[in-house]
Design an enzyme around this catalytic site. Sequence first.
Site, PDB file in Angstrom:
ATOM      1  CD  GLU A 125     -37.213  11.300   8.438  1.00  0.00           C
ATOM      2  OE1 GLU A 125     -37.174  10.088   8.248  1.00  0.00           O
ATOM      3  OE2 GLU A 125     -36.996  12.154   7.559  1.00  0.00           O
ATOM      4  CE  LYS A 127     -30.365   8.440  14.659  1.00  0.00           C
ATOM      5  NZ  LYS A 127     -30.220   7.030  15.097  1.00  0.00           N
ATOM      6  CG  ASP A 129     -32.668   1.771  18.107  1.00  0.00           C
ATOM      7  OD1 ASP A 129     -31.671   1.653  17.373  1.00  0.00           O
ATOM      8  OD2 ASP A 129     -32.666   1.488  19.321  1.00  0.00           O
ATOM      9  CE1 TYR A 235     -33.377   6.933   6.289  1.00  0.00           C
ATOM     10  CE2 TYR A 235     -34.765   5.524   7.640  1.00  0.00           C
ATOM     11  CZ  TYR A 235     -33.507   5.896   7.175  1.00  0.00           C
ATOM     12  OH  TYR A 235     -32.397   5.209   7.591  1.00  0.00           O
ATOM     13  CE  LYS A 323     -29.256   9.062  19.170  1.00  0.00           C
ATOM     14  NZ  LYS A 323     -27.827   8.674  19.113  1.00  0.00           N
ATOM     15  CB  CYS A 427     -52.398 -11.114  51.852  1.00  0.00           C
ATOM     16  SG  CYS A 427     -51.539 -12.125  50.615  1.00  0.00           S
ATOM     17  CB  CYS A 430     -53.835 -15.908  51.685  1.00  0.00           C
ATOM     18  SG  CYS A 430     -52.978 -14.838  52.866  1.00  0.00           S
ATOM     19  CB  CYS A 445     -49.016 -11.581  53.617  1.00  0.00           C
ATOM     20  SG  CYS A 445     -50.126 -12.964  53.919  1.00  0.00           S
ATOM     21  CB  CYS A 451     -49.841 -16.543  52.172  1.00  0.00           C
ATOM     22  SG  CYS A 451     -49.759 -15.395  50.784  1.00  0.00           S
TER      23      CYS A 451
END
Length: 703
Positions: A125, A127, A129, A235, A323, A427, A430, A445, A451
């Site tokens: 199953e 684990k 956290d 669980y 883990k 860009c 712009c 650019c 811009c």
Amino acid sequence: MAVKAVETLNEKDAREELAELAEKIAAANRAYHTEDAPEISDADYDGLKRRNSEIEARFPHLKRADSPSDQVGAALAEGFTKVRHAVRMMSLSNAFDDEDIADFDISVRRYLGLSADETVSYTAEPKIDGLSLSLRYENGILMQAATRGDGAEGENVTANARTIDDIPERLDGAPEILEVRGEVYMSHADFAALNARQAERGGKTFANPRNAAAGSLRQLDSSITRDRPLRFFAYSWGELSEPLSETQMGAIDRLRSLGFQTNALTAVCHGPDDMLAQFRKIEAQRATLGYDIDGVVYKVNDLGFQARMGFRSTTPRWAIAHKFPAELAWTRLESIDIQVGRTGALSPVARLAPVTVGGVVVSNATLHNEDYIAGRDNEGNPIRDGKDIREGDWVQVYRAGDVIPKVADVDLSRRTNDTAFVFPEVCPECGSDAIREPGDAVRRCSGGMICPAQAIEKLKHFVSRAAFDIEGLGAKQVEQFYNDGWIKEPADIFELKSGYGSGLQQLRNREGWGEKSAAKLFDAIDERRTIPLRRVIFALGIRHVGESASNLLARHYGGWTTFEKAMVDAAPMEGAAWDELMAIDGVGAVLAQSLVSAMNQPAERASIDRLVAHLHIQDAERPNSEGSPVAGKTVVFTGTLEKMTRAEAKARAEALGAKVSGSVSAKTDILVAGPGAGSKEKKAQELGLTILDEDAWLELIGG
């Protein structure tokens, strides 16, 4: 400091290291379990525990009375009454690779006296956290809820548990006494929404969902918990008046039938190969689950076998936690966005399905540049075996130095997008050409201040703390004023009040502003009309010219007029003015070219002139270095300073006429080395430079 192999330790070293490990692990337990503010990663914590166990295995007679091997969790937080668990809440042993799982299966069969060809079934199953919680029901009514605490005693959080929707207050058909155990957690979506609300209210934001869940459950005011979106997976169980089933899986099904949420990914596995297959399946779905997991838990499925095997001091023999690899996670790359910075650089950013990496929820990662996306380095050599990165890919993410998330790898077997990502040549903000100069890894650019992205970022930089630092005018206000057409370049900030004959009136009528706050802003702007030269140079936002370089330039040229003339005279990038600029310690060719180009580019120079017209720029302070033993010398600080901060040391040296550099070279006169000095001290020794400890440095400069 290198860690000695366990087999090379003598008893004295082993005893000292066990004491040190006990202290470190106890501190980590307090931070994680009691304060809900972990200070080290899970991987580092697991490493400390493994090291402790290995030393104890070699020197069993040195095992301490407070050995971390015999402890679960940590002391209880203040403010909660204690609850003694009828059945102790245990922790789990950890496995980190496939071989550990094979060894676990062998140990189970050996303990039960089964032959090599007899297969044991296990449940696998996710684990979760989160925070462990035990719920006690009597005659189907929730009587008590308690955290794990130190395993023997937990905190009474009954009032808070009653606010969680996943926890039923009444059960139909339950045993007379039933302790249900599971994990309180928070989903990624709920976590993001909570942090957004907290930030809006000016409250504390959380680093990750686990901290948020733990902090929410352990509130002395249950109304706060009610406001937090907590969830619960069941669980396991503690005290029972009658068995739930004959198998672990059957008991989980029974808990679900009673009204508890159980994890749908829980499955029965027949032997190690099945267990590892389920591990890979869960790991592959980790990024799309919507909540944090850090591994897979395997339990012997037959409850009769579990009863026969029993427990060690703090862990069951019949279960183990597998883990996930530390600091790595797989997730889906949902899109690639192109951001434009204040220097015009087009930076690709990966937008990810949120995943926790190294204790932090990651939803964005850097993709560096177009070469990195294409699977090559700046010289055209393949990286990641030449695999490119595409939208929709499954990518492996890691955190570089625990700070900036990066994409490490791509799973081609899960690729569904047949079209490679095309990096834009214009860009996105712009429409100007985005040019990549020869030898440059970044496309930029060419629009400059026309811009919007560059203009806004330059303005944000202009008002940043090390630049003009105008109180009440931060990044948020700059963006708002720019979008409203109030400011387009730095000079406009100083025309806000006069440029709008009713500027004060207009501002105080805006949402979020009043007469006092508007007047305060204009006063703060006026205060910054007088400003030091170093701040002006830094505020211009010229590429490669950071705070340190700005200080160097200000000290060298002294005043704005001198600095301005020198930059104009250096425009041919040759001659006396250019040579003088290049001779400044800490100024290289790249920085010098960028600086001179910016100061002589017509449009940018016109913008600078409009700004300077509003300012009184203070000359750089010339240190009174008469009689100073370090005047004119270049000093480098390295290692840990114990009697002053690095900033204090630098300021004191500069006040005495010294130049402080960040790197060691043949031009360095003195290296001040504190504890932990490394490569810089070694290089200074090789160059035959003067090396002083902190006390000798203080004695040299007069205390």
